[in-house]
Design a protein around this motif. Sequence first.
Motif: not given
Length: 380
Positions: A148-172
């Motif tokens: 469902r998500y890519i989890y991004v560490n912002l320091g004090k919290i882990e944010a979520v990056l959904s598929k529709q919010d990802q760029m098609v030309n990027e691989f994380y």
Amino acid sequence: MSKEMLNALDALEAEKGVSKEIVIEALEAALISAYKRHYGQSQNVEVEFDQKKGNIHVYAVKEVSEEVMDSQLEVSLKEAITINPAYEIGDRIRFEVTPKDFGRIAAQTAKQVILQRVREAERNIIYNEFSAYEKDIMQGIVERQDNRYIYVNLGKIEAVLSKQDQMVNEFYQPHDRIKVYVSRVENTSKGPQVFVSRSHPDLLRRLFEQEVPEVYDGIVEIVSIAREAGDRSKIAVRSHDANIDPVGTCVGPKGQRVQALVNELKGENMDIVEWNEDPAVFIANALNPAEVSDVIFDATNPKACTVVVPDYQLSLAIGKRGQNARLAAKLTGYKIDIKSESDMKDFYAQLDNDGIVEEIDATIDEAETILNDEATSVDE
């Protein structure tokens, strides 16, 4: 439970910002539940926390009545008078019933309440902190991903990056550093939840503010953005200073400023065009890099137009898979129909063959005749 408890509450208030009074109130409510659970649920009890010494007292509250129906809830008037002659029917009397071993239960309960309040305080602090970053960009580190998500560490919290919010030309990949747009922050039952995006159009706006001082200062304004994330974007800009070229300012010397954004977005192409208050000029600019011969607006639909381009520019104006025309329509807010010059000539020739042009001319002549007759009548 003594001064150590008071010291713990003072430290909690100083370090976590949790009010001591709120913790004591929650602690008293929790101790009432703990007492009823261990020593009988039918009693009406109150717990009092001594804020000076740190001691806890439990009181059974009974109502004075003529006849006692329930000894746990009521006390007779006769017995009440022996305590204090001023008591009357309906008064409430508190009897201390603090058990000898209640200190152990109280300590366990206090620990649970304090931990809960600390968690709530930390959640509120994180929520308030990240709410301030909503609609802004932050830098994070990719931690992991699931279906469902890519989890991004912002320091004090882990944010979520959904598929529709990802760029098609990027691989994380884990440990990748990426800039993300904080689209929304929610305070859920499980704690704050931060949603971030790499495809949101406003990510471009914030990146331009970081890279171009004139945009940050408001001298150059980004009027609208049309974006197909990871592929191509169009940005309409205008200047509030006649001496500053908005497009050249955003592009930068030798294209350095816009190139920095293209690199950040992994090669996403960007067309920066100048906004104009004349819709025809703005639409022509939006179809850049194609040349536009004419813009004809639809009389029945003020938000629709036909754009005429030279024959050799038709495919460029439409773009690959219609992308250029689609982005221009998003950028301007107009429905755009693109036709070549030869198509327009054929269209007008067909109208002429069908007699429509002559019919229109005849109608105009008839209208002029009527107006002339009316003018003559008025003169007479």
